[in-house]
Scaffold this active site. Structure first.
Site, PDB file in Angstrom:
ATOM      1  N   ASN A   1      64.093 -36.358  10.679  1.00 15.04           N
ATOM      2  CA  ASN A   1      63.456 -36.942   9.500  1.00 15.04           C
ATOM      3  C   ASN A   1      62.635 -35.915   8.732  1.00 15.04           C
ATOM      4  O   ASN A   1      62.828 -35.724   7.525  1.00 15.04           O
ATOM      5  CB  ASN A   1      62.596 -38.138   9.923  1.00 15.04           C
TER       6      ASN A   1
ATOM      7  N   LYS B   1      43.141 -46.882  11.815  1.00 15.70           N
ATOM      8  CA  LYS B   1      44.531 -46.752  11.363  1.00 15.70           C
ATOM      9  C   LYS B   1      45.251 -45.753  12.248  1.00 15.70           C
ATOM     10  O   LYS B   1      44.743 -44.662  12.507  1.00 15.70           O
ATOM     11  CB  LYS B   1      44.541 -46.216   9.916  1.00 15.70           C
TER      12      LYS B   1
ATOM     13  N   LYS C   1      42.525 -36.809  11.185  1.00 21.01           N
ATOM     14  CA  LYS C   1      43.603 -36.666  10.199  1.00 21.01           C
ATOM     15  C   LYS C   1      43.339 -37.531   8.955  1.00 21.01           C
ATOM     16  O   LYS C   1      43.472 -37.073   7.825  1.00 21.01           O
ATOM     17  CB  LYS C   1      44.923 -37.079  10.853  1.00 21.01           C
TER      18      LYS C   1
ATOM     19  N   LYS D   1      44.996 -45.837  17.718  1.00 20.28           N
ATOM     20  CA  LYS D   1      46.370 -45.601  18.168  1.00 20.28           C
ATOM     21  C   LYS D   1      46.720 -46.617  19.240  1.00 20.28           C
ATOM     22  O   LYS D   1      45.853 -47.008  20.039  1.00 20.28           O
ATOM     23  CB  LYS D   1      46.483 -44.198  18.764  1.00 20.28           C
TER      24      LYS D   1
END
Ligand code: NAD
Length: 422
Positions: free
Chosen positions: A218, A67, A91, A103
């Site tokens: 953000n 992921k 992570k 990634k």
């Protein structure tokens, strides 16, 4: 200068050594499981064919499907992508979610593409990596220069290839296409959950505490929003155009409105204005949230930092030397590291994927509470592990960041051992 990959491998080695795991664990985790290099031909608006290069790195899947995001950037290299994929394994492990790390990247300057070209590139990339992705295999999401619209094109392309909808193949999709509205503010919300837990544990409470935030995009905006909603006082904010300071507290919703309409935080109509975008770093506030870019707290300026607690919204805002110096200050409490503090986005991705696998969607408040609960649990697990490590190594200056990496490595190691990989 140390490359990002060298830095990441150093961190990995350090954690493995700190808890005395076998050296073969480093041999295993210092290389990715799989690297796919692809070419993506795109017919440009001017009729010419351009061939872009892309990657998908799958680092480790001991804990679950790979992921991690997809980055569109002109300077991205395979080495950076490998480092980012390794970072995602750690992570996701620390976040306590059932994912490994991966990634993707395409070497392109998306600012130079028309919308049609961007769509063709996004769809072409998915066609190229389609054999190795999917809800049970590898689940991409946005990263630098990619967004929910690009995820929508990507999920559509994969669904066409498969012949049926595959909502769980990508995350951070628009809400109407199996996404979740909490994704918009999940990272900022997670940062504030970490700040609140840390303040309650170490500063005697969160309400009324003063907060300075660098970066008002953000992450910075939504961190400011939730911090003020939960009773803290945001006294300094900044973006690339300058800074605003108001010791009586900034009206965050007004600041968000003005910044998003005019693209400049300094157009906020109240408080004092400054040219220096670094001002919040040195404001006399209880909590500092760097939420802009990397390497902003350095050996050169760390003596000017006054906050007792730093919550890393941005990735890599504190250099290792500067961090050491911070901990030597008597009134300094902790740097809650990026890998823990800014994981709200990937935790939200996990919740979105769970929704998609079941075609069952929670309402916004329910999702938010689930996200906050996971972030709270992760904060306390890391804080407890930190205490333990400090008592086990009284001779070493163990940081909360060390504890986070140790926890991450331990969980992956345990899974790999049980599976018989090491
Ligand atoms: P963004 O582009 O929305 O906002 C960045 C903000 O930082 C902008 O306000 C910009 O003006 C400001 N800025 C840039 N350079 C600055 C400088 N030198 N001084 C002061 N302000 C500066 O980006 P974002 O999504 O909010 O991400 C911010 C950081 O958080 C990055 O390090 C990113 O990798 C990290 N992060 C983001 C997410 C996410 O979900 N968005 C998740 C994890 C980590």
């Amino acid at each position: 200068m140390t490359s990002y990959l060298e830095w990441m491998l150093g961190v990995l080695k350090n954690s493995i050594d700190l808890i005395g795991l076998p050296a073969e664990v480093y041999d295993f985790l210092s290389k990715p499981d799989r690297i796919l290099t692809v070419k993506i031909p795109v017919r440009m608006d001017n009729g010419k064919l351009m061939v872009f290069e892309g990657y998908r790195v799958q680092h480790n899947n001991a804990l679950g499907p790979y992921k991690g995001g997809i980055r569109f950037h002109p300077e991205v290299t395979l080495d950076t992508d490998i480092a980012l994929a390794t970072g995602m394994t750690l992570k996701n492990s620390l976040a306590g979610i059932p994912y490994g790390g991966g990634k993707g990247a395409v070497r392109v300057d998306p600012q130079k593409l028309s919308m049609r070209e961007l769509e063709q590139l996004s769809r072409g990339y998915v066609r190229a990596i389609s054999p190795i992705i999917g809800p049970e295999k590898d689940i991409p999401a946005p990263d630098v220069n990619t967004n929910p619209q690009i995820m929508a094109w990507m999920v559509d392309e994969l669904s066409r290839l498969r012949g049926y909808n595959v909502p769980g193949a990508f995350t951070a999709k628009p809400p109407v296409l199996w996404g979740n509205p909490v994704r918009l503010y999940s990272t900022g919300l997670g940062v504030v959950v970490a700040a609140k837990e840390a303040a309650e544990k170490w500063l005697g409470g969160f309400e009324g505490k003063t907060i300075a935030i660098q970066g008002f995009g953000n992450v910075g905006q939504w961190a400011a929003y939730w911090a003020s909603k939960w009773g803290a006082k945001v006294i300094a904010i900044s973006d690339i155009t300058g800074a605003v300071y108001d010791p009586n507290g900034i009206d965050v919703e007004l600041a968000m409105k003005v910044t998003n309409e005019t693209k400049k935080v300094i157009n906020y109509p109240k408080g004092e204005k400054f040219d220096d975008p670094a001002l919040p770093l040195f404001t006399d506030a209880d909590i500092l949230i760097p939420a802009a870019i990397e390497n902003v707290i350095t050996l050169e300026n760390v003596d000017k930092v006054k906050a007792k607690l730093i919550i890393e919204g941005a990735n890599g805002p504190t250099t290792p030397d500067a961090e050491k110096k911070l901990y030597s200050r008597k009134d300094f409490v902790a740097t809650v590291p990026d890998i823990l503090a800014n994981a709200g986005g990937v935790v939200m991705s996990y919740l979105e994927w769970v929704e998609d696998l079941q075609y069952y969607f929670w309402d916004e408040e329910e999702t938010r509470e689930k996200l906050a609960k996971i972030m709270r649990r992760n904060f306390h697990r890391t804080a407890d592990r930190w205490e333990k490590l400090k008592s086990e190594h009284p001779d070493k200056a163990v940081t909360m960041r060390d504890a986070a990496f140790v926890l991450a490595v331990e969980r992956i190691y345990e899974a790999m051992k049980l599976r018989g990989w090491v």
